[in-house]
Motif scaffolding. Structure first.
Motif, mmCIF file in Angstrom:
data_model
loop_
_atom_site.group_PDB
_atom_site.id
_atom_site.type_symbol
_atom_site.label_atom_id
_atom_site.label_comp_id
_atom_site.label_asym_id
_atom_site.label_seq_id
_atom_site.Cartn_x
_atom_site.Cartn_y
_atom_site.Cartn_z
ATOM 1 N N GLN A 176 5.462 5.744 1.573
ATOM 2 C CA GLN A 176 5.003 7.073 1.184
ATOM 3 C C GLN A 176 5.035 7.251 -0.331
ATOM 4 N N TYR A 177 3.931 7.718 -0.906
ATOM 5 C CA TYR A 177 3.917 8.083 -2.314
ATOM 6 C C TYR A 177 4.726 9.353 -2.514
ATOM 7 N N LEU A 178 5.579 9.340 -3.535
ATOM 8 C CA LEU A 178 6.349 10.519 -3.924
ATOM 9 C C LEU A 178 6.043 10.816 -5.386
ATOM 10 N N GLN A 179 5.693 12.026 -5.697
ATOM 11 C CA GLN A 179 5.298 12.415 -7.050
ATOM 12 C C GLN A 179 6.495 12.384 -7.995
ATOM 13 N N PRO A 180 6.484 11.508 -9.008
ATOM 14 C CA PRO A 180 7.632 11.416 -9.925
ATOM 15 C C PRO A 180 7.814 12.650 -10.804
ATOM 16 N N SER A 181 6.707 13.296 -11.194
ATOM 17 C CA SER A 181 6.776 14.489 -12.044
ATOM 18 C C SER A 181 5.487 15.278 -11.873
ATOM 19 N N LEU A 182 5.447 16.452 -12.436
ATOM 20 C CA LEU A 182 4.269 17.305 -12.285
ATOM 21 C C LEU A 182 3.036 16.729 -12.979
ATOM 22 N N LYS A 183 3.228 15.814 -13.918
ATOM 23 C CA LYS A 183 2.074 15.229 -14.608
ATOM 24 C C LYS A 183 1.455 14.066 -13.828
ATOM 25 N N HIS A 184 2.123 13.669 -12.759
ATOM 26 C CA HIS A 184 1.593 12.589 -11.934
ATOM 27 C C HIS A 184 0.744 13.146 -10.794
ATOM 28 N N LEU A 185 0.078 12.251 -10.084
ATOM 29 C CA LEU A 185 -0.747 12.652 -8.948
ATOM 30 C C LEU A 185 0.059 13.485 -7.959
ATOM 31 N N ILE A 224 0.861 -1.184 0.000
ATOM 32 C CA ILE A 224 0.000 0.000 0.000
ATOM 33 C C ILE A 224 0.894 1.229 0.000
ATOM 34 N N MET A 225 0.599 2.199 -0.883
ATOM 35 C CA MET A 225 1.285 3.488 -0.802
ATOM 36 C C MET A 225 0.297 4.500 -0.239
ATOM 37 N N VAL A 226 0.766 5.338 0.643
ATOM 38 C CA VAL A 226 -0.098 6.337 1.266
ATOM 39 C C VAL A 226 0.353 7.733 0.855
ATOM 40 N N GLY A 227 -0.586 8.668 0.906
ATOM 41 C CA GLY A 227 -0.276 10.036 0.515
ATOM 42 C C GLY A 227 -0.961 10.454 -0.769
ATOM 43 N N VAL A 228 -2.008 9.705 -1.182
ATOM 44 C CA VAL A 228 -2.744 10.050 -2.402
ATOM 45 C C VAL A 228 -4.190 10.456 -2.101
ATOM 46 N N GLY A 229 -4.498 10.670 -0.800
ATOM 47 C CA GLY A 229 -5.834 11.141 -0.446
ATOM 48 C C GLY A 229 -6.654 10.190 0.390
ATOM 49 N N GLU A 230 -6.041 9.097 0.843
ATOM 50 C CA GLU A 230 -6.746 8.100 1.637
ATOM 51 C C GLU A 230 -6.899 8.566 3.100
ATOM 52 N N GLU A 231 -7.853 7.962 3.792
ATOM 53 C CA GLU A 231 -8.032 8.175 5.230
ATOM 54 C C GLU A 231 -7.456 6.978 5.980
ATOM 55 N N ARG A 232 -7.080 7.184 7.236
ATOM 56 C CA ARG A 232 -6.471 6.116 8.032
ATOM 57 C C ARG A 232 -7.377 4.887 8.087
ATOM 58 N N GLU A 233 -8.674 5.099 8.313
ATOM 59 C CA GLU A 233 -9.589 3.963 8.417
ATOM 60 C C GLU A 233 -9.670 3.184 7.112
ATOM 61 N N GLU A 234 -9.494 3.879 5.986
ATOM 62 C CA GLU A 234 -9.497 3.176 4.700
ATOM 63 C C GLU A 234 -8.258 2.303 4.557
ATOM 64 N N VAL A 235 -7.126 2.779 5.056
ATOM 65 C CA VAL A 235 -5.904 1.965 5.033
ATOM 66 C C VAL A 235 -6.102 0.710 5.874
ATOM 67 N N LEU A 236 -6.711 0.880 7.038
ATOM 68 C CA LEU A 236 -6.957 -0.273 7.912
ATOM 69 C C LEU A 236 -7.925 -1.256 7.257
ATOM 70 N N GLN A 237 -8.928 -0.726 6.543
ATOM 71 C CA GLN A 237 -9.863 -1.610 5.833
ATOM 72 C C GLN A 237 -9.147 -2.375 4.725
ATOM 73 N N THR A 238 -8.209 -1.716 4.048
ATOM 74 C CA THR A 238 -7.429 -2.397 3.010
ATOM 75 C C THR A 238 -6.597 -3.514 3.619
ATOM 76 N N MET A 239 -6.025 -3.265 4.791
ATOM 77 C CA MET A 239 -5.311 -4.330 5.506
ATOM 78 C C MET A 239 -6.242 -5.511 5.764
ATOM 79 N N ASP A 240 -7.454 -5.228 6.237
ATOM 80 C CA ASP A 240 -8.411 -6.300 6.523
ATOM 81 C C ASP A 240 -8.749 -7.082 5.253
#
Length: 293
Positions: free
Chosen positions: A234-243, A204-220
């Motif tokens: 952690q998500y890191l933006q590769p370029s300005l055209k990416h999220l 899972i990469m985080v930092g794209v707009g998710e909430e903590r509870e959604e991350v926990l649900q993904t774990m489940d």
């Protein structure tokens, strides 16, 4: 956190450059054998550390992906390369590096009937033949849900089957191209049924707009699919055209995710700002020994 405040990365994301002899040797070897690595193509922040420690993740099936995921730096387009000798070159490089754990991933090749599964299987067999004591991990695409393609890879008996869910269900269609959240869970669950002795892993990469509870649900959801090894980074933006990055998580928040993952029964959780799917992969195998049982 404002977009302006995200322009400057926090201190814990600073990377130490290690371009010593091992780094140069591995880079030269990859070029001489015309091999690609996800370390380079995806601009992985850990390339200096991993290559300095003589570990690398081979990226087979060329360097052009048929998908255009909004988080990924790999080239996209219509591939023209399909090299049937690639498995042997991967195995030769792994042997020269003296690997104890080999990770093999690929671009998505949706234009191929089997999605490249036969090249995956050939690479696994070639590495195991040259390095019988080396464990082999595959990080596969979803093969558009093709069950036979998954079976082809599993019949080569990799030691770990990895397929990344990437993000939470609400954001999946926005973040990923063609890949589907439920299809990922189905692939992971199907793998466990086809080959119960092969542990499954996801990221899972985080930092794209998710909430903590959604991350926990993904774990489940991943645990319900039988996944035993989890990585969170952690998500890191590769370029300005990416999220854009929506949030930089602190090391303390990653520690919290690790604790939550272990509470849910994952055999191993690697969670940290610079963690990527293959980061400390060998250590994950050793820590999670018996995870497929």
């Amino acid at each position: 956190m404002s977009s302006k405040s995200l322009d400057r990365k926090p201190d814990w994301l600073k990377i130490k450059l290690q371009t010593g002899d091992n780094f140069k040797e591995i880079k030269g070897m990859m070029r001489s054998k015309t091999l690609h690595t996800v370390c380079e193509e995806a601009k992985c922040p850990n390339i200096y550390e991993c290559w300095a420690n003589r570990t690398a993740t081979f990226m087979i099936l060329g360097d052009t992906c048929t998908r255009a995921c909004r988080f990924c730096a790999v080239n996209t387009g219509m591939p023209t390369e399909l090299d049937l000798q690639e498995p042997e070159r991967v195995a030769e490089a792994a042997e020269q590096m003296g690997l104890r754990h080999c990770v093999i991933t690929s671009v998505a090749r949706d234009e191929l009937q089997d999605g490249g599964a036969s090249i995956f299987a050939g690479s696994v067999r070639a590495v195991k033949s040259r390095l019988p004591l080396c464990s082999v991990e595959v990080l596969i695409p979803d093969f558009m849900g093709n069950e036979q393609s998954l079976r082809t890879v599993l019949e080569a008996k990799p030691h770990i089957l990895n397929h990344n869910i990437e993000t939470v269900e609400r954001l999946s269609d926005r973040v990923r191209s063609k890949a589907k959240y439920r299809r990922t869970l189905e692939l992971l669950s199907r793998s466990r049924h086809m080959a119960p002795d092969i542990p499954t892993k996801s990221s899972i990469m985080v930092g794209v707009g998710e909430e903590r509870e959604e991350v926990l649900q993904t774990m489940d959801d991943l645990r319900a699919a039988g996944v035993s090894i989890l990585t969170i980074g952690q998500y890191l933006q590769p370029s300005l055209k990416h999220l854009p990055v929506s949030k930089y998580y602190t090391p303390e928040e990653f520690a919290d995710f690790k604790e939550e993952g272990l509470k849910r029964g994952f055999r191993h959780v690697e969670s940290g700002p610079l963690v990527r799917s293959s980061y400390h992969a060998r250590e994950q195998v050793e820590s999670a020994s018996g995870a497929g049982k």
